[in-house]
Design a protein around this motif. Sequence first.
Motif, PDB file in Angstrom:
ATOM      1  N   GLY A   1       0.820  -1.212   0.000  1.00 32.35           N
ATOM      2  CA  GLY A   1       0.000   0.000   0.000  1.00 32.35           C
ATOM      3  C   GLY A   1       0.848   1.255   0.000  1.00 32.35           C
ATOM      4  O   GLY A   1       0.531   2.240  -0.681  1.00 32.35           O
ATOM      5  N   ILE A   2       1.961   1.239   0.760  1.00 33.69           N
ATOM      6  CA  ILE A   2       2.846   2.408   0.815  1.00 33.69           C
ATOM      7  C   ILE A   2       3.506   2.632  -0.550  1.00 33.69           C
ATOM      8  O   ILE A   2       3.671   3.767  -1.001  1.00 33.69           O
ATOM      9  CB  ILE A   2       3.904   2.214   1.914  1.00 33.69           C
ATOM     10  N   PHE A   3       3.886   1.525  -1.215  1.00 32.16           N
ATOM     11  CA  PHE A   3       4.476   1.639  -2.552  1.00 32.16           C
ATOM     12  C   PHE A   3       3.512   2.342  -3.504  1.00 32.16           C
ATOM     13  O   PHE A   3       3.910   3.253  -4.250  1.00 32.16           O
ATOM     14  CB  PHE A   3       4.829   0.247  -3.086  1.00 32.16           C
ATOM     15  N   PHE A   4       2.242   1.949  -3.474  1.00 30.44           N
ATOM     16  CA  PHE A   4       1.266   2.559  -4.382  1.00 30.44           C
ATOM     17  C   PHE A   4       0.940   3.992  -3.968  1.00 30.44           C
ATOM     18  O   PHE A   4       0.562   4.812  -4.813  1.00 30.44           O
ATOM     19  CB  PHE A   4       0.011   1.697  -4.462  1.00 30.44           C
ATOM     20  N   MET A   5       1.092   4.315  -2.684  1.00 32.27           N
ATOM     21  CA  MET A   5       0.956   5.718  -2.258  1.00 32.27           C
ATOM     22  C   MET A   5       2.046   6.571  -2.907  1.00 32.27           C
ATOM     23  O   MET A   5       1.788   7.681  -3.387  1.00 32.27           O
ATOM     24  CB  MET A   5       1.059   5.825  -0.736  1.00 32.27           C
ATOM     25  N   ALA A   6       3.271   6.046  -2.890  1.00 34.69           N
ATOM     26  CA  ALA A   6       4.387   6.766  -3.518  1.00 34.69           C
ATOM     27  C   ALA A   6       4.151   6.913  -5.014  1.00 34.69           C
ATOM     28  O   ALA A   6       4.390   7.985  -5.596  1.00 34.69           O
ATOM     29  CB  ALA A   6       5.692   6.023  -3.251  1.00 34.69           C
ATOM     30  N   LEU A   7       3.646   5.855  -5.655  1.00 37.35           N
ATOM     31  CA  LEU A   7       3.366   5.912  -7.086  1.00 37.35           C
ATOM     32  C   LEU A   7       2.254   6.915  -7.388  1.00 37.35           C
ATOM     33  O   LEU A   7       2.297   7.624  -8.403  1.00 37.35           O
ATOM     34  CB  LEU A   7       2.978   4.515  -7.590  1.00 37.35           C
ATOM     35  N   THR A   8       1.249   6.992  -6.490  1.00 41.85           N
ATOM     36  CA  THR A   8       0.170   7.979  -6.651  1.00 41.85           C
ATOM     37  C   THR A   8       0.714   9.399  -6.631  1.00 41.85           C
ATOM     38  O   THR A   8       0.333  10.250  -7.441  1.00 41.85           O
ATOM     39  CB  THR A   8      -0.880   7.810  -5.541  1.00 41.85           C
ATOM     40  N   LEU A   9       1.636   9.674  -5.686  1.00 44.29           N
ATOM     41  CA  LEU A   9       2.253  11.005  -5.612  1.00 44.29           C
ATOM     42  C   LEU A   9       2.946  11.343  -6.925  1.00 44.29           C
ATOM     43  O   LEU A   9       2.784  12.445  -7.461  1.00 44.29           O
ATOM     44  CB  LEU A   9       3.270  11.049  -4.468  1.00 44.29           C
TER      45      LEU A   9
END
Length: 690
Positions: A341-349
């Motif tokens: 989930g944190i990885f996809f948060m970074a990708l969202t940014l």
Amino acid sequence: MKKLIYILLAFFAVHSLTAQILDPVKWKTKVTQKSDTEFELIMEATIDDEWHMYSQYTPDGGALPSEFNYKDAKGNFTLIGKTIESPYKKVFNDVFGVDEYYFAKKAQFKQVVKITNTNLKEIKVNIYYQVCKEQCIQQDKDLVFKLPPIKITEKTATVTPDNSTAETVLPVTVENVEDTLTSPDTKITENTSTTPTETVAVVEKKEKAEEISLWFLFLGTLLAGILVTFTPCVFPMIPMTVSFFLKQSASGDKKKGRINAMMYGFFIVLIYVLISLPFHIFQSLSPDIFYEISTNPYLNIFFFIIFIIFAISFLGAFEITMPSSLANKVDNASNKGGFAGIFFMALTLIIVSFSCTGPALGAVIGGVLSTDGGATLLTIAMFGFGVGLAFPFVIFALFPSMMGNLPKSGGWLNTVKVVFGFIELALAFKFLSMADLVMDWHLLERETFLAVWIAIFGALTLYLFGKITLPHDSPLSNISVGRLLLGLLTLTFTVYLIPGLWGAPLNVISGFPPPMSYSESPDGVGFKNSSAAVTTSGSLPEHAQYGPHNIVSFHDYDQGLAYAKKVNKPVMIDFTGVTCVNCRRMEEKVWSKPEILSILKDEIVMISLYVDDRTPLPKDKIYTNANGKEIDTYGEKWSDFAITKYKANIQPYYILMGHDEENLNKPVGYTPEVAEYKVWLKEGIANFKK
């Protein structure tokens, strides 16, 4: 006394160097058989300390690139691919205004050939290259590769664990130790490895200058990543993202919340590094990929168009965004728990902020690609950019009390974005300039390039002073101190650029504008040969032309000597080269001094002989020298003349002689001390008058 002894030793070492034939590169050759009719020709060069040999791909306008000529190929063999060379070093040359690619200590070149004539016994390769230290030498070497008998591959029966037989191919290697480079010894040996190592140049200790440049690259992209956080797309996301991790800490384990915040920053960096990985694959498939990109005019035009689009977007004409569907999918994936989930948060940014980070990211990728930096440098640049972007998020998540010191969002964010737009616009014309130089279109010569930059940074100055407003700007009742200081800085830079229109060197931006030779007025605006270079006789002599600083010069030995006899002046022979760096330094830093220039214009007759001139000789002037080599270009003629008569093959090399063609004093090479050079000139002229 001890210091004096060292000075005298250095003096005699330098002068003895100019009195002998130098051969700083020693060659070894080897042939490796790859199949029945395919062979790999391997050429290994050992280069003396402090000397540099230049790559095949060093850009035009700088040092002379190496050239490989495979003789008598027609009907005997065909070349498979290009000649591959070991990794080279790259250094910017401030004299020529271009990067130079060179080898130090060792170099290796490989060429695969397919034999079409099975009776072929040997392959001859001619290498024409330049090697430089304080002087430059043009070398012309002939290498001979002895081939083993070409026959059906030998097969031997080998017992395998299951008692079956397997066919084993015995590779054949032919080694030629090149001492005289005319009749190498040949030895056929059995070798269990057909691929010679190419790691020598890679594992060599890097020079200090290269290490510094890597740090500058990393720190520069790190700063770019930090600065891009102060844009309207990224800055408002800092408190939103940090509050998410703070809530995690408040509702549970504080340690876990901090670890998640650090992983968030790590994933931002990881994603940017992953973007560079495909270029490593491209480079492994084609080692020349970055050279081809950096010199390809159409790719440079492509980068120019992309940068123009990014710049117009930053200035407020439109927004560049990723597809909303992609952003939504990634955002939904970020709701997963754990590190995924944190990885996809970074990708969202990264996706959501693309309209602001995209142009900066394009500048990083395009800048490295256009300088032939290689995949490793690109990874370093992307790593630095990712660290810079992730840094504020991680720091504020670990130290939330610092959030109170952040300025509030407002119109200043758009100002930052617009400033980036102006800088992006200026960088775009660098790519167009590179394409123009390669194609020799003369659409963007030095004066035009500088005029464009003056207009861009002048407009940026007016914007910062509030005299120009753009679509998304907030009303401006006054300007802040920071904005005023930045405006003064851009105004200073704009004023600094203006003298460049009249020929000022502009060392601060050396390498960005086209070189002085690529301009409407190579000698500077306001200087005309017809008036600035009038000699004591009042006109330009027959067969002469104007050289550096409008010094009257002959490019033909016999014509120059005849004129010297006519006007009763001594001759100065200037063995030089178009690609000779220290020749240009002598011309710019020594010849330009008034006390030297007056002597060169009025008291001697200059004969400048270019040893790297590839202009073909007339058919009736072609000859074979004492070593049996055919001399068919003017450069080869003057190089052979220097070796035959003066036992020297270095450039620059200066000789003062009388009408009897005897030396008036001891010839000298690179002499950067003005006083020493003046004494040498005066000594020769005085001996002529005796």
